[in-house]
Design a protein around this motif. Structure first.
Motif, PDB file in Angstrom:
ATOM      1  N   ALA A 410       0.830  -1.207   0.000  1.00 18.47           N
ATOM      2  CA  ALA A 410       0.000   0.000   0.000  1.00 18.47           C
ATOM      3  C   ALA A 410       0.864   1.257   0.000  1.00 18.47           C
ATOM      4  O   ALA A 410       1.933   1.299   0.603  1.00 18.47           O
ATOM      5  CB  ALA A 410      -0.918   0.002   1.222  1.00 18.47           C
ATOM      6  N   HIS A 411       0.372   2.270  -0.704  1.00 27.32           N
ATOM      7  CA  HIS A 411       0.955   3.618  -0.667  1.00 27.32           C
ATOM      8  C   HIS A 411      -0.152   4.569  -0.230  1.00 27.32           C
ATOM      9  O   HIS A 411      -1.195   4.640  -0.886  1.00 27.32           O
ATOM     10  CB  HIS A 411       1.503   4.047  -2.032  1.00 27.32           C
ATOM     11  N   VAL A 412       0.073   5.278   0.863  1.00 28.58           N
ATOM     12  CA  VAL A 412      -0.903   6.244   1.369  1.00 28.58           C
ATOM     13  C   VAL A 412      -0.376   7.640   1.066  1.00 28.58           C
ATOM     14  O   VAL A 412       0.677   8.040   1.564  1.00 28.58           O
ATOM     15  CB  VAL A 412      -1.144   6.074   2.877  1.00 28.58           C
ATOM     16  N   GLU A 413      -1.108   8.368   0.229  1.00 30.16           N
ATOM     17  CA  GLU A 413      -0.733   9.733  -0.118  1.00 30.16           C
ATOM     18  C   GLU A 413      -1.746  10.697   0.479  1.00 30.16           C
ATOM     19  O   GLU A 413      -2.956  10.427   0.479  1.00 30.16           O
ATOM     20  CB  GLU A 413      -0.678   9.909  -1.637  1.00 30.16           C
ATOM     21  N   VAL A 414      -1.264  11.819   1.012  1.00 21.59           N
ATOM     22  CA  VAL A 414      -2.133  12.804   1.665  1.00 21.59           C
ATOM     23  C   VAL A 414      -2.094  14.101   0.869  1.00 21.59           C
ATOM     24  O   VAL A 414      -1.019  14.661   0.629  1.00 21.59           O
ATOM     25  CB  VAL A 414      -1.694  13.057   3.120  1.00 21.59           C
ATOM     26  N   GLU A 419      -3.905  25.791   3.099  1.00 23.83           N
ATOM     27  CA  GLU A 419      -3.703  26.312   4.452  1.00 23.83           C
ATOM     28  C   GLU A 419      -3.147  25.265   5.414  1.00 23.83           C
ATOM     29  O   GLU A 419      -2.868  25.569   6.573  1.00 23.83           O
ATOM     30  CB  GLU A 419      -5.035  26.847   5.017  1.00 23.83           C
ATOM     31  N   VAL A 420      -2.999  24.017   4.954  1.00 25.00           N
ATOM     32  CA  VAL A 420      -2.565  22.922   5.836  1.00 25.00           C
ATOM     33  C   VAL A 420      -1.299  22.286   5.267  1.00 25.00           C
ATOM     34  O   VAL A 420      -1.207  22.044   4.052  1.00 25.00           O
ATOM     35  CB  VAL A 420      -3.674  21.849   5.974  1.00 25.00           C
ATOM     36  N   LYS A 421      -0.340  22.026   6.149  1.00 24.40           N
ATOM     37  CA  LYS A 421       0.886  21.349   5.738  1.00 24.40           C
ATOM     38  C   LYS A 421       1.061  20.056   6.546  1.00 24.40           C
ATOM     39  O   LYS A 421       0.453  19.893   7.606  1.00 24.40           O
ATOM     40  CB  LYS A 421       2.097  22.251   5.919  1.00 24.40           C
ATOM     41  N   ILE A 422       1.900  19.156   6.026  1.00 26.40           N
ATOM     42  CA  ILE A 422       2.097  17.828   6.631  1.00 26.40           C
ATOM     43  C   ILE A 422       3.455  17.798   7.332  1.00 26.40           C
ATOM     44  O   ILE A 422       4.491  18.054   6.711  1.00 26.40           O
ATOM     45  CB  ILE A 422       2.030  16.727   5.552  1.00 26.40           C
ATOM     46  N   CYS A 423       3.440  17.477   8.639  1.00 28.52           N
ATOM     47  CA  CYS A 423       4.689  17.413   9.416  1.00 28.52           C
ATOM     48  C   CYS A 423       5.327  16.021   9.366  1.00 28.52           C
ATOM     49  O   CYS A 423       6.546  15.896   9.480  1.00 28.52           O
ATOM     50  CB  CYS A 423       4.423  17.783  10.873  1.00 28.52           C
ATOM     51  N   GLY A 424       4.502  14.971   9.253  1.00 30.69           N
ATOM     52  CA  GLY A 424       5.051  13.619   9.227  1.00 30.69           C
ATOM     53  C   GLY A 424       4.018  12.601   9.672  1.00 30.69           C
ATOM     54  O   GLY A 424       2.852  12.935   9.907  1.00 30.69           O
ATOM     55  N   SER A 431       8.866   6.147   4.708  1.00 32.54           N
ATOM     56  CA  SER A 431       8.684   7.311   3.849  1.00 32.54           C
ATOM     57  C   SER A 431       9.104   6.977   2.418  1.00 32.54           C
ATOM     58  O   SER A 431      10.055   6.239   2.193  1.00 32.54           O
ATOM     59  CB  SER A 431       9.514   8.477   4.376  1.00 32.54           C
ATOM     60  N   THR A 432       8.379   7.550   1.452  1.00 35.31           N
ATOM     61  CA  THR A 432       8.764   7.414   0.042  1.00 35.31           C
ATOM     62  C   THR A 432       9.496   8.657  -0.455  1.00 35.31           C
ATOM     63  O   THR A 432       9.829   8.737  -1.640  1.00 35.31           O
ATOM     64  CB  THR A 432       7.531   7.162  -0.844  1.00 35.31           C
ATOM     65  N   ASN A 433       9.700   9.643   0.438  1.00 38.90           N
ATOM     66  CA  ASN A 433      10.405  10.889   0.097  1.00 38.90           C
ATOM     67  C   ASN A 433       9.774  11.595  -1.097  1.00 38.90           C
ATOM     68  O   ASN A 433      10.467  12.092  -1.983  1.00 38.90           O
ATOM     69  CB  ASN A 433      11.886  10.618  -0.166  1.00 38.90           C
ATOM     70  N   THR A 434       8.443  11.633  -1.106  1.00 35.36           N
ATOM     71  CA  THR A 434       7.711  12.343  -2.151  1.00 35.36           C
ATOM     72  C   THR A 434       7.513  13.790  -1.707  1.00 35.36           C
ATOM     73  O   THR A 434       6.729  14.061  -0.793  1.00 35.36           O
ATOM     74  CB  THR A 434       6.351  11.686  -2.413  1.00 35.36           C
ATOM     75  N   LYS A 435       8.230  14.697  -2.324  1.00 38.12           N
ATOM     76  CA  LYS A 435       8.161  16.094  -1.917  1.00 38.12           C
ATOM     77  C   LYS A 435       6.924  16.762  -2.504  1.00 38.12           C
ATOM     78  O   LYS A 435       6.367  16.326  -3.509  1.00 38.12           O
ATOM     79  CB  LYS A 435       9.423  16.848  -2.374  1.00 38.12           C
ATOM     80  N   GLY A 448       9.060  14.988   5.855  1.00 40.69           N
ATOM     81  CA  GLY A 448       9.618  15.390   4.565  1.00 40.69           C
ATOM     82  C   GLY A 448       8.989  14.707   3.381  1.00 40.69           C
ATOM     83  O   GLY A 448       9.611  14.599   2.324  1.00 40.69           O
ATOM     84  N   THR A 449       7.745  14.249   3.500  1.00 38.03           N
ATOM     85  CA  THR A 449       7.089  13.529   2.401  1.00 38.03           C
ATOM     86  C   THR A 449       5.576  13.692   2.507  1.00 38.03           C
ATOM     87  O   THR A 449       5.049  14.032   3.574  1.00 38.03           O
ATOM     88  CB  THR A 449       7.460  12.037   2.435  1.00 38.03           C
ATOM     89  N   THR A 450       4.893  13.460   1.393  1.00 36.68           N
ATOM     90  CA  THR A 450       3.428  13.441   1.399  1.00 36.68           C
ATOM     91  C   THR A 450       2.893  12.026   1.185  1.00 36.68           C
ATOM     92  O   THR A 450       1.687  11.839   1.091  1.00 36.68           O
ATOM     93  CB  THR A 450       2.869  14.349   0.285  1.00 36.68           C
ATOM     94  N   GLN A 451       3.803  11.057   1.104  1.00 37.75           N
ATOM     95  CA  GLN A 451       3.379   9.690   0.811  1.00 37.75           C
ATOM     96  C   GLN A 451       4.204   8.701   1.626  1.00 37.75           C
ATOM     97  O   GLN A 451       5.400   8.888   1.824  1.00 37.75           O
ATOM     98  CB  GLN A 451       3.555   9.400  -0.683  1.00 37.75           C
ATOM     99  N   TRP A 452       3.523   7.643   2.116  1.00 34.28           N
ATOM    100  CA  TRP A 452       4.186   6.615   2.907  1.00 34.28           C
ATOM    101  C   TRP A 452       3.815   5.239   2.350  1.00 34.28           C
ATOM    102  O   TRP A 452       2.751   5.048   1.771  1.00 34.28           O
ATOM    103  CB  TRP A 452       3.761   6.705   4.377  1.00 34.28           C
TER     104      TRP A 452
END
Length: 773
Positions: A410-414, A419-424, A431-435, A448-452
């Protein structure tokens, strides 16, 4: 939905999401003042049998940096067949198959009630699940027989197309061929030498299939069929069922002699490395489980936990903390298993560990294997126990459609609004290091990623995702407050049927002006906040010292009470919390005493097991781990939940406590005396028999549904095993205050120096109302 509590429970049932704050402040400064992190617990595969089957691909936003999925929050222009993305505000056209769309004829993904929807992708080849058994033969003969029975039973639970393989290890490591009809054949590896995937590929003559980091030959797609030579070691169950059953039945204990005063030479590290390498060569990027069954610590080769001399004992927390000679192998072994875990996650494979031994087996060093790959960790005393047997069978439990309750790769992308940022994130993932533009500079967990990536995902699997408000100050609050903050979770995974699916969940929450703090307080979810803070504390405890983590928890709790408590300065009696916050200090009290943060009286393996469970389970199960549930059975009425307190321990009661890891039944002194006298067996005392049977029946219901299966304890008040209960209850009555003036003799006395919840709360009030704190 009349209250926030109704809204929260419905959101969890519908979307598998619980947020710490359900109303959001419009600036980062105000969010920081709320003390508790803005975060959510997300269960990607929460059980939703009512979802409609969608047999087409999702419609994506056309902006290359967005690619959000069409959802009910999108603004739709039915006249011009356009939809506006709520995340980047890009206008997109509908594909031709949506030509009949109208306000009365909506596709499923635009129906407001379907905030969660699941797509089954078209044009794909089903992929069979893979199960590779890695079996320890350095165990007692009785244990090995019980393990062989469990393995043979598991073969009957697999679908006919499932691919299986077998690796056994002791002093040497054996990779077994499954295609031999008349004679069993295996390839033998030295247990003291590690081998790379390329060396394994050459040694087993698998051919030029893909190794980690390279594409498979042929079409180059994920899950491509391996070279024919690989089928000697990994075969569909319908082709090798009889051969593999006989092969498992013929397994013998490791023949290597063990001198008196020595441990057997066990090559766990090399065996696991060979299993990972074998799947790297043959089935990269395909759903697979490496199931490791281990009955003792690794004593030779890479991953060695301890040497083979029994005069040297297994490392303790004290040894690890002081880096003493007893922990001489810890760092090197941990590095070896962590490297294996990263290799497995790179190719999408899961590692499960079934540790069955009275002594430690090295779960502390091997913890990264299940933690990073999303695998199971089961700890039992023996392979003969029902705890292991039942837990292992539940891995293969099926849903109403006959499919396993598990997903692979599975890959979970957010996606978030601007107005909202992702801390982790914290959970069983990497982490998939998707910037992306919505990645925060703050670093929490895997950042440091938007996908795990989750190599395995189950209905109870949950991720803690930490968020941050992007706006620095309140200048933009007026414009932001007119909108809603949106989050979209996109989960791509391989279903157990072999088909690729995409589950999409889209939610929105209201912004509020900082001046209206009462609305923010009303949207606080103290249960979700407690679990999220527990995950954060456990994550910190892996690298920080225990007292530092406890001090951080205490400071956070004091600041929260100062922010949302109602009180007069320096007046302790005036302090009160609103209903949304009243349980939170109690959760923190029990968290401080829990085995997640208190390592005293627990081995490193036990601590790793407890923390592994907390970091993966959903909210309801995690809450039980933090604050156990206590039920009382008596002649005074039906079973009822009671306080987790010494006052609940009464001689005429039977107590049932659920800690997630243990199910404990404690009979009060009077009930125990009646049972000892045999009154419950007499027909005239039928009521007593029913009373004693009721908690046992309820316990069995819990035991049948939980994974891993908890330990079952049935004891009497004052007996040695009653310690499972007395160590968890709030010690409101101890040997220190038993004879205090004016004290009422209620409940049982617990011999402990721990402070009670009342003392903890009094100190919390004192510090919260103090002007100097």
């Amino acid at each position: 939905m009349s209250t926030f509590a109704d809204f929260i429970s419905q959101s969890e049932a519908k979307d598998g999401i619980r947020l710490s704050w359900n109303v959001w402040p419009a600036s980062r400064l105000e969010a920081t003042r709320n003390v508790v992190e803005l975060a959510c617990l997300y269960s990607p595969l929460v059980d939703r049998p009512d979802l409609p089957p969608i047999q087409y691909d999702p419609v994506l936003c056309s902006r290359a940096t967005c690619r959000a999925v069409l959802n009910p929050l999108c603004a739709v222009d039915y006249k011009n067949r356009l939809w506006s993305c709520p995340f980047c505000f890009q206008k997109n056209g509908f594909p031709p198959q949506y030509s009949g769309i109208s306000e009365t004829n909506l596709p499923a993904e635009l129906i407001p009630q379907l905030s969660t929807i699941e797509y089954t992708l078209s044009r794909q080849q089903p992929m069979a699940p893979i199960f590779l058994y890695v079996v320890d033969t350095c165990i007692d003969e009785d244990d090995l027989e019980a393990l062989k029975e469990s393995l043979q039973l598991s073969l009957s639970l697999l679908p006919p197309n499932a691919i299986v393989g077998l690796v056994t290890f002791g002093t040497m490591v054996h990779v077994h061929e499954l295609g031999c009809e008349k004679i069993s054949k295996s390839y033998c590896f030295k247990g003291t030498k590690d081998m790379s995937a390329k060396q394994i590929q050459d040694f087993l003559n698998i051919g030029k299939g893909a190794v980690a980091g390279s594409k498979p030959q042929g079409a180059g797609g994920a899950g491509e069929h391996p070279q024919p030579a690989a089928t000697r070691f990994l075969q569909p169950i319908h082709d090798c069922d009889m051969n593999l059953t006989d092969l498992i039945g013929e397994l013998q204990c490791d023949p290597w002699p063990v001198a008196q005063g020595n441990r057997p030479l066990r090559s766990t590290g090399v065996a696991l490395s060979i299993a990972v390498g074998l799947l790297e060569c043959t089935y990269p990027n395909t759903g697979a489980r490496i199931m490791l069954f281990v009955g003792g610590a690794c004593t030779q080769g890479p991953g060695m936990i301890i040497d083979n001399e029994l005069k040297h004992t297994m490392r303790s927390h004290n040894d690890i903390e002081k880096d003493s000679a007893g922990a001489g192998y810890v760092k090197k072994a941990t590095k070896h298993y962590e490297a294996l875990a990263h290799r497995a996650t790179h190719t999408g494979h899961t590692i499960d560990i079934y540790s069955c031994a009275l002594d430690q087996t090295g779960l502390y060093e091997m913890k990264y294997c299940p933690n990073l790959t999303g695998g199971h960790m089961v700890m039992a005393d023996s392979f003969k126990t029902s705890l292991f047997k039942q837990s292992f069978q539940r891995v293969f439990v099926k849903d109403d459609r006959g499919d396993f309750k598990m997903g692979f790769g599975a890959h979970v992308e957010v996606k978030t609004s601007r107005e909202v940022k992702i801390c982790g994130a914290i959970g069983p993932c990497v982490s998939t290091n998707t910037k992306g533009s919505n990645v925060s500079e703050r670093e929490i967990g895997l950042y440091g990623t938007t996908q795990w990536k989750l190599c395995a995902v189950h209905p109870n699997t949950s991720l803690a995702i930490f968020l941050e408000i992007a706006s620095q100050h309140s200048e933009g609050a007026a414009t932001v407050a007119q909108q809603r903050g949106c989050i979209q979770f996109i989960t791509n995974y391989q279903h157990s049927s072999g088909l690729k699916r995409v589950r999409v969940t889209t939610i929105a929450r209201n912004w509020v002006d900082p001046a209206q703090s009462e609305y923010i307080a009303a949207g606080f979810d103290q249960e979700a906040a407690a679990v999220l803070m527990a995950r954060l504390a456990v994550f910190r405890a892996e690298s920080d010292e225990g007292p530092d983590v406890l001090r951080w928890l205490d400071r956070t709790l004091i600041r929260l009470c100062q922010k949302f408590g109602h009180f007069n300065k320096d007046d302790t009696n005036s302090f009160r919390l609103s209903d949304e916050f009243t349980m939170y200090p109690q959760f923190m009290y029990h968290l401080r005493r829990s085995p997640f943060l208190q390592v005293f009286n627990n081995s490193p393996d036990e601590t790793s097991f407890y923390r592994h469970c907390l970091l993966r389970e959903n909210l309801s199960q995690s809450l039980v781990m933090i604050q156990p549930v206590l039920f009382a059975y008596s002649f005074n009425g039906p079973p009822e939940p009671v306080l987790l307190d010494t006052s609940s321990i009464q001689p005429d009661r039977i107590l049932l406590m659920d800690t997630f890891f243990h199910i404990v039944i404690v009979h009060g002194e009077q009930i125990a005396a009646w049972r000892k006298a045999g009154y419950h067996e007499m027909p005239e005392y039928e009521g007593l028999r029913q009373l004693m049977a009721a908690p046992a029946e309820d316990a069995q219901e819990i035991l049948q549904n939980r994974f891993p299966m908890p330990r079952y304890v049935d004891t009497d008040q004052g007996a040695s095993q009653a310690r499972f209960l007395t160590s968890k209850v709030n010690p409101s009555q101890t040997h220190n205050n038993l004879y205090a003036w004016g004290a009422e003799a209620a409940g049982s006395t617990v011999l402990t120096d721990d402070v009670s919840l009342q003392v903890f709360t009094d100190h919390l009030k004192k510090l919260s109302v103090s002007q100097t704190s």
